[in-house]
Design an enzyme around this catalytic site. Structure first.
Site, PDB file in Angstrom:
ATOM      1  N   GLU A 281       0.822  -1.217   0.000  1.00  0.00           N
ATOM      2  CA  GLU A 281       0.000   0.000   0.000  1.00  0.00           C
ATOM      3  C   GLU A 281       0.854   1.266   0.000  1.00  0.00           C
ATOM      4  OE1 GLU A 281      -3.105   0.028   3.002  1.00  0.00           O
ATOM      5  OE2 GLU A 281      -4.447  -1.016   1.633  1.00  0.00           O
ATOM      6  N   HIS A 303       8.315 -26.591   2.026  1.00  0.00           N
ATOM      7  CA  HIS A 303       7.617 -27.736   1.453  1.00  0.00           C
ATOM      8  C   HIS A 303       6.520 -27.303   0.484  1.00  0.00           C
ATOM      9  CE1 HIS A 303       9.714 -30.214   4.415  1.00  0.00           C
ATOM     10  NE2 HIS A 303       9.541 -29.156   5.209  1.00  0.00           N
ATOM     11  N   LYS A 414     -14.022   0.510  -3.016  1.00  0.00           N
ATOM     12  CA  LYS A 414     -14.839   0.794  -1.826  1.00  0.00           C
ATOM     13  C   LYS A 414     -16.091   1.559  -2.239  1.00  0.00           C
ATOM     14  CE  LYS A 414     -11.016   1.488   1.429  1.00  0.00           C
ATOM     15  NZ  LYS A 414     -10.394   2.495   2.274  1.00  0.00           N
TER      16      LYS A 414
END
Ligand code: PA5
Length: 424
Positions: A281, A303, A414
């Site tokens: 950000e 892994h 948003k």
């Protein structure tokens, strides 16, 4: 004091085409020195407000007083409602400091109804504190969930519910402060100049720690000492500047566009996600360049991801984080002959050997990696770590020429969501 080892990023170790030549590093030092000086001047002139939080006696005392004031309440669970910087910092703190004697800190950073429904079935509102952390007070996820929790706790506790709700929010801007005042809820401030991802030394981090019984004074002391180090013009000493130089040179000169943040400490798993947000950000604001952060975790990602990191595209460098002093858990005598070398070993030794294995094999494959070591994973060293990362990002903002504050790119989504829900 935490330490940073960048040896395995240097050309002398991973070859000049794949690592940073000494000369490049020295040239860069002059640039970064001037940026450190700018940063210091800007701080003195009132900029970078987050960097003043560890010295903000008024706010630190307010957090301590608030927790003292609720000590008589039978709080066993804290429902912490907050997302982004208002949830990730507290999540790191939960993973490091929650223990059998502390309340359970549940970070609610979702609006997934299945998860919330399950939470509602389990929670005992008589023993619960609701914390809503939202600087703006307008973020959809925490505010939706907060209104729901508020209704539920009121159904059970009626007017006593007010003493079980605390809002951490901007004291001047936004609707949450006014709403909390009107309803008689306690409030703690996030100053207007401190964005979510820089808020871990504000009540966002401090309240979470104090509720868990951790030492916030040691936390801010660690930050203050790191602040001194990050102000230094001695590049051998200034850890944030060193890390910023390594990041910038590996990305822009050697094409390692991905920064893998990989703690070898399970309790620091969420620190990788916190750092990921801080970098993404703060710096992801131009198409031209900038690091892509990736949160990993040792040993699990050996892994799942290590194969690619060892033999796949050469586009990632690794930043390991480890703790020196670990709890001692000894293995018994192992009867299986092929595994008998484990007999009597400490689990910490096993963890260290796996970290060494990864770091050394990446180095052997000429893939750069650096390591931050915490002498111990406690409040003091965690405070240093957070402060160093935030200073590094501000210096990187100067190197990449982007404003590390604000996140204009997330606003459109948003707004669309709010419109879909009927906001005018
Ligand atoms: O770093 C930031 O500022 C953001 O990621 C915010 O933390 C996030 O959007 C949540 O915002 P708020 O605390 O206003 O609810």
């Amino acid at each position: 004091m935490i330490s940073l080892d960048i040896t395995n990023t240097l050309a002398k170790v991973v070859t000049p085409t794949r690592g940073i030549p000494e000369q490049e590093f020295r040239t860069m030092e002059n640039t970064i020195k001037s940026y450190v000086a700018d940063f210091n001047t800007e701080c003195e002139a009132g900029g970078h407000e987050w960097a003043k939080s560890p010295y903000d006696e008024e706010v630190i005392s307010a957090v301590e007083s608030y927790v003292t004031s609720i000590q008589h309440l039978p709080i066993e669970t804290v429902l912490w409602v907050g997302i982004g910087g208002s949830g990730l910092g507290p999540r790191v703190i939960k993973e490091v400091f929650e223990n059998v004697n502390s309340p359970e800190l549940i970070i609610v950073d979702t609006v997934d109804p299945a998860v919330i429904n399950e939470e509602l079935k389990l929670v005992d509102w008589r023993k619960t504190l609701v914390v809503v952390a939202s600087k703006s007070g307008g973020t959809l996820e925490p505010m939706s969930v907060f209104f729901l929790f508020e209704q539920k706790i009121k159904e059970v506790l009626d007017e006593d519910a007010a003493s079980r709700i605390v809002a951490i929010t901007d004291p001047e801007d936004g609707v949450l402060k006014a709403y909390a005042d009107e309803k008689g809820y306690s409030t703690l401030p996030i100053d207007s100049g401190i964005g979510g991802r820089y808020s871990v030394f504000s009540p966002v981090g401090l309240l979470a720690m104090q509720l868990l019984g951790a030492d916030i004074r040691a936390f801010v002391r660690g930050a203050q000492e790191m602040d001194e180090i990050c102000k230094s013009s001695d590049m051998g000493e200034n850890l944030a500047a060193q890390l910023a130089m390594v990041q910038f040179l590996l990305d822009t000169k050697r094409n390692y566009v991905i920064r893998v943040i990989m703690p070898y400490a399970t309790r620091l798993q969420s620190l990788g996600r916190w750092e990921q947000q801080l970098i993404a950000e703060s710096l992801g604001k131009t198409e031209a360049f900038g690091p892509s952060p990736m949160a990993g975790i040792g040993t699990q990602d050996q892994h799942s991801m290590l194969q690619q990191w060892m033999q796949g595209k050469r586009n990632a460098w690794h930043l390991f984080i480890r703790e020196d002093e670990k709890e001692y858990v000894q293995l018994p005598d192992v009867e299986v002959e092929s595994l008998s070398y484990l007999s009597g070993k400490g689990l910490g030794q096993v963890l260290d050997s796996l970290y060494e294995g990864t770091a050394q094999s990446l180095t052997a494959a000429k893939r750069p990696n650096a390591t931050i070591t915490l002498p111990r994973l406690d409040e003091y060293h965690l405070g240093q770590l957070f402060f160093m990362f935030m200073t590094e990002v501000v210096l990187l903002g100067k190197l990449y020429r982007v404003d590390p504050y604000g996140q204009p790119g997330v606003e459109m989504g948003k707004k669309i969501a709010k419109k879909i829900l009927g906001a005018s």
